[in-house]
Scaffold this motif. Structure first.
Motif, PDB file in Angstrom:
ATOM      1  N   VAL A  12       0.820  -1.215   0.000  1.00  0.00           N
ATOM      2  CA  VAL A  12       0.000   0.000   0.000  1.00  0.00           C
ATOM      3  C   VAL A  12       0.855   1.267   0.000  1.00  0.00           C
ATOM      4  O   VAL A  12       0.594   2.190  -0.785  1.00  0.00           O
ATOM      5  N   PRO A  13       1.904   1.380   0.840  1.00  0.00           N
ATOM      6  CA  PRO A  13       2.763   2.564   0.752  1.00  0.00           C
ATOM      7  C   PRO A  13       3.442   2.722  -0.607  1.00  0.00           C
ATOM      8  O   PRO A  13       3.592   3.852  -1.099  1.00  0.00           O
ATOM      9  N   ILE A  14       3.851   1.612  -1.217  1.00  0.00           N
ATOM     10  CA  ILE A  14       4.449   1.699  -2.551  1.00  0.00           C
ATOM     11  C   ILE A  14       3.436   2.256  -3.542  1.00  0.00           C
ATOM     12  O   ILE A  14       3.767   3.098  -4.386  1.00  0.00           O
ATOM     13  N   ALA A  15       2.187   1.806  -3.439  1.00  0.00           N
ATOM     14  CA  ALA A  15       1.142   2.311  -4.339  1.00  0.00           C
ATOM     15  C   ALA A  15       0.912   3.805  -4.119  1.00  0.00           C
ATOM     16  O   ALA A  15       0.725   4.565  -5.081  1.00  0.00           O
ATOM     17  N   ILE A  16       0.928   4.245  -2.876  1.00  0.00           N
ATOM     18  CA  ILE A  16       0.748   5.675  -2.581  1.00  0.00           C
ATOM     19  C   ILE A  16       1.890   6.486  -3.175  1.00  0.00           C
ATOM     20  O   ILE A  16       1.685   7.569  -3.735  1.00  0.00           O
ATOM     21  N   VAL A  17       3.107   5.966  -3.079  1.00  0.00           N
ATOM     22  CA  VAL A  17       4.266   6.642  -3.674  1.00  0.00           C
ATOM     23  C   VAL A  17       4.114   6.751  -5.185  1.00  0.00           C
ATOM     24  O   VAL A  17       4.399   7.795  -5.790  1.00  0.00           O
ATOM     25  N   ILE A  18       3.643   5.681  -5.798  1.00  0.00           N
ATOM     26  CA  ILE A  18       3.454   5.681  -7.247  1.00  0.00           C
ATOM     27  C   ILE A  18       2.427   6.727  -7.667  1.00  0.00           C
ATOM     28  O   ILE A  18       2.605   7.452  -8.652  1.00  0.00           O
ATOM     29  N   VAL A  19       1.326   6.821  -6.914  1.00  0.00           N
ATOM     30  CA  VAL A  19       0.277   7.779  -7.248  1.00  0.00           C
ATOM     31  C   VAL A  19       0.753   9.210  -7.004  1.00  0.00           C
ATOM     32  O   VAL A  19       0.401  10.138  -7.750  1.00  0.00           O
ATOM     33  N   ARG A  20       1.562   9.397  -5.991  1.00  0.00           N
ATOM     34  CA  ARG A  20       1.986  10.737  -5.603  1.00  0.00           C
ATOM     35  C   ARG A  20       2.969  11.351  -6.590  1.00  0.00           C
ATOM     36  O   ARG A  20       2.961  12.570  -6.808  1.00  0.00           O
ATOM     37  N   SER A  21       3.800  10.537  -7.218  1.00  0.00           N
ATOM     38  CA  SER A  21       4.869  11.069  -8.071  1.00  0.00           C
ATOM     39  C   SER A  21       4.959  10.291  -9.375  1.00  0.00           C
ATOM     40  O   SER A  21       5.181   9.077  -9.364  1.00  0.00           O
ATOM     41  N   ALA A  22       4.803  11.003 -10.497  1.00  0.00           N
ATOM     42  CA  ALA A  22       4.938  10.366 -11.803  1.00  0.00           C
ATOM     43  C   ALA A  22       6.368   9.912 -12.056  1.00  0.00           C
ATOM     44  O   ALA A  22       6.608   8.890 -12.716  1.00  0.00           O
ATOM     45  N   LEU A  30       4.951 -13.019   0.551  1.00  0.00           N
ATOM     46  CA  LEU A  30       5.049 -11.588   0.247  1.00  0.00           C
ATOM     47  C   LEU A  30       5.283 -11.358  -1.238  1.00  0.00           C
ATOM     48  O   LEU A  30       4.617 -10.508  -1.862  1.00  0.00           O
ATOM     49  N   LEU A  31       6.203 -12.100  -1.824  1.00  0.00           N
ATOM     50  CA  LEU A  31       6.505 -11.935  -3.249  1.00  0.00           C
ATOM     51  C   LEU A  31       5.298 -12.274  -4.124  1.00  0.00           C
ATOM     52  O   LEU A  31       5.088 -11.659  -5.171  1.00  0.00           O
ATOM     53  N   MET A  32       4.522 -13.256  -3.692  1.00  0.00           N
ATOM     54  CA  MET A  32       3.341 -13.648  -4.461  1.00  0.00           C
ATOM     55  C   MET A  32       2.223 -12.612  -4.370  1.00  0.00           C
ATOM     56  O   MET A  32       1.470 -12.414  -5.323  1.00  0.00           O
ATOM     57  N   CYS A  33       2.133 -11.942  -3.221  1.00  0.00           N
ATOM     58  CA  CYS A  33       0.960 -11.098  -2.948  1.00  0.00           C
ATOM     59  C   CYS A  33       1.119  -9.630  -3.311  1.00  0.00           C
ATOM     60  O   CYS A  33       0.137  -8.972  -3.653  1.00  0.00           O
ATOM     61  N   PHE A  34       2.330  -9.099  -3.189  1.00  0.00           N
ATOM     62  CA  PHE A  34       2.426  -7.642  -3.166  1.00  0.00           C
ATOM     63  C   PHE A  34       2.100  -6.994  -4.505  1.00  0.00           C
ATOM     64  O   PHE A  34       1.589  -5.871  -4.557  1.00  0.00           O
ATOM     65  N   PHE A  35       2.340  -7.682  -5.645  1.00  0.00           N
ATOM     66  CA  PHE A  35       2.083  -7.074  -6.954  1.00  0.00           C
ATOM     67  C   PHE A  35       0.597  -6.777  -7.171  1.00  0.00           C
ATOM     68  O   PHE A  35       0.243  -5.640  -7.521  1.00  0.00           O
ATOM     69  N   PRO A  36      -0.320  -7.751  -6.982  1.00  0.00           N
ATOM     70  CA  PRO A  36      -1.744  -7.396  -7.154  1.00  0.00           C
ATOM     71  C   PRO A  36      -2.220  -6.351  -6.165  1.00  0.00           C
ATOM     72  O   PRO A  36      -3.107  -5.546  -6.484  1.00  0.00           O
ATOM     73  N   ILE A  37      -1.646  -6.331  -4.958  1.00  0.00           N
ATOM     74  CA  ILE A  37      -2.040  -5.312  -3.984  1.00  0.00           C
ATOM     75  C   ILE A  37      -1.596  -3.931  -4.438  1.00  0.00           C
ATOM     76  O   ILE A  37      -2.357  -2.956  -4.369  1.00  0.00           O
ATOM     77  N   VAL A  38      -0.355  -3.824  -4.919  1.00  0.00           N
ATOM     78  CA  VAL A  38       0.164  -2.536  -5.391  1.00  0.00           C
ATOM     79  C   VAL A  38      -0.641  -2.043  -6.586  1.00  0.00           C
ATOM     80  O   VAL A  38      -1.067  -0.880  -6.634  1.00  0.00           O
ATOM     81  N   ILE A  39      -0.856  -2.906  -7.555  1.00  0.00           N
ATOM     82  CA  ILE A  39      -1.541  -2.500  -8.788  1.00  0.00           C
ATOM     83  C   ILE A  39      -2.982  -2.089  -8.505  1.00  0.00           C
ATOM     84  O   ILE A  39      -3.457  -1.049  -8.983  1.00  0.00           O
ATOM     85  N   SER A  40      -3.702  -2.882  -7.721  1.00  0.00           N
ATOM     86  CA  SER A  40      -5.106  -2.553  -7.451  1.00  0.00           C
ATOM     87  C   SER A  40      -5.226  -1.259  -6.649  1.00  0.00           C
ATOM     88  O   SER A  40      -6.116  -0.437  -6.902  1.00  0.00           O
ATOM     89  N   THR A  41      -4.326  -1.063  -5.679  1.00  0.00           N
ATOM     90  CA  THR A  41      -4.368   0.163  -4.881  1.00  0.00           C
ATOM     91  C   THR A  41      -4.046   1.385  -5.734  1.00  0.00           C
ATOM     92  O   THR A  41      -4.751   2.410  -5.671  1.00  0.00           O
ATOM     93  N   ALA A  42      -2.997   1.299  -6.542  1.00  0.00           N
ATOM     94  CA  ALA A  42      -2.596   2.430  -7.382  1.00  0.00           C
ATOM     95  C   ALA A  42      -3.674   2.771  -8.411  1.00  0.00           C
ATOM     96  O   ALA A  42      -4.023   3.948  -8.584  1.00  0.00           O
ATOM     97  N   GLN A  43      -4.205   1.761  -9.071  1.00  0.00           N
ATOM     98  CA  GLN A  43      -5.229   2.023 -10.082  1.00  0.00           C
ATOM     99  C   GLN A  43      -6.509   2.555  -9.466  1.00  0.00           C
ATOM    100  O   GLN A  43      -7.186   3.409 -10.041  1.00  0.00           O
TER     101      GLN A  43
END
Length: 259
Positions: free
Chosen positions: A83-93, A134-147
């Motif tokens: 989730v923090p990674i997704a927030i970082v992605i949304v915050r800065s292009a 963690l490696l299996m889960c974090f990608f769908p969590i990041v993508i869904s949160t960012a999108q």
């Protein structure tokens, strides 16, 4: 109320239909073993699997607890990291362009190839299993949160900015809340992958867990025990998935009403 609307909107139907589907699958499994006269060492019947469970209930439940703990620890860690990674992605292009290729690269690596390396780096304890989940889960969590955060209507963003809201308030009070339905979609995808991740890790250098049971059962040709472990993994995955569905229903009733 029409038949179709009852099947799609009734709480009773939401519970009964999955149960009927499981009963139908078990009936087909049992029927296949009878019609095709399949030997139990090749494909045990549901009755054989249930009997095996009652032969070793303490052992199987203990191994289920080990796999469940690894799964939940890795899943929660994936949320904490993702989730923090997704927030970082949304915050800065700029950061989005830097991070996205790395995320894609990590996600593209076959996890079965990483499992032996994790065992070498971290030993044969619980840690490599949690990291695999963690490696299996974090990608769908990041993508869904960012999108989900990016899909916030421009009108709402402009309204909040007109009220002199800070960037942090925009992210956490508007975008993150608006993204919650999509975040839960990512979580539901991730929880199934979490169970798979724990099993993959247990295949390599483990001494506990349902994945270890399956591996040892294959080595000793005890197919019935392997199917008992697989059945428990399936039940665990179903319970965790519908637990998230229930949590989503409790926390986001408004999202259900808009579907």
């Amino acid at each position: 109320m029409t038949r179709r609307s009852w099947l799609t909107s009734s709480p009773a139907a939401a519970v009964l239909l999955p149960i009927l589907g499981l009963i139908g699958a078990l009936a087909l499994w049992w029927l296949a073993t009878i019609v095709f006269s399949i030997e139990p060492y090749l494909l045990p019947s549901p009755g054989d699997v249930i009997s095996k469970f009652f032969e070793q209930p303490a052992y199987l439940l203990t191994e289920t607890g080990v796999s469940l703990l690894e799964t939940m620890e890795g899943f929660v860690l994936a949320i904490v990291v993702g989730v923090p990674i997704a927030i970082v992605i949304v915050r800065s292009a700029v950061l989005e362009r830097l991070v996205y290729p790395l995320l894609l690269m990590v996600n593209a690596i076959p996890k079965i190839a990483v499992a032996p390396l994790l065992a070498v780096w971290m030993g044969f304890g619980q840690l490599p299993k949690v990291v695999m989940v963690l490696l299996m889960c974090f990608f769908p969590i990041v993508i869904s949160t960012a999108q989900g955060m990016k899909s916030t209507p421009v009108e709402l963003v402009e309204l909040l900015r007109s009220l002199n809201a800070s960037r942090a308030q925009e992210l956490f009070k508007l975008r993150l809340r608006y993204a919650m339905p999509q975040i839960f979609t990512g979580l539901k995808v991730a929880i199934s992958l979490a169970v798979i991740g724990s099993v993959i890790a247990e295949f390599v250098g483990a001494t506990q867990g349902l994945g270890y049971v399956i591996q040892q059962s294959g080595a000793s040709a005890d197919t019935t025990l392997a199917f008992a472990a697989i059945t428990l993994l399936s039940i665990m995955s179903i319970v965790l998935f519908y637990g998230l569905v229930l949590l989503e229903h409790l926390l986001l009733p408004w999202a259900e009403e808009t579907r």
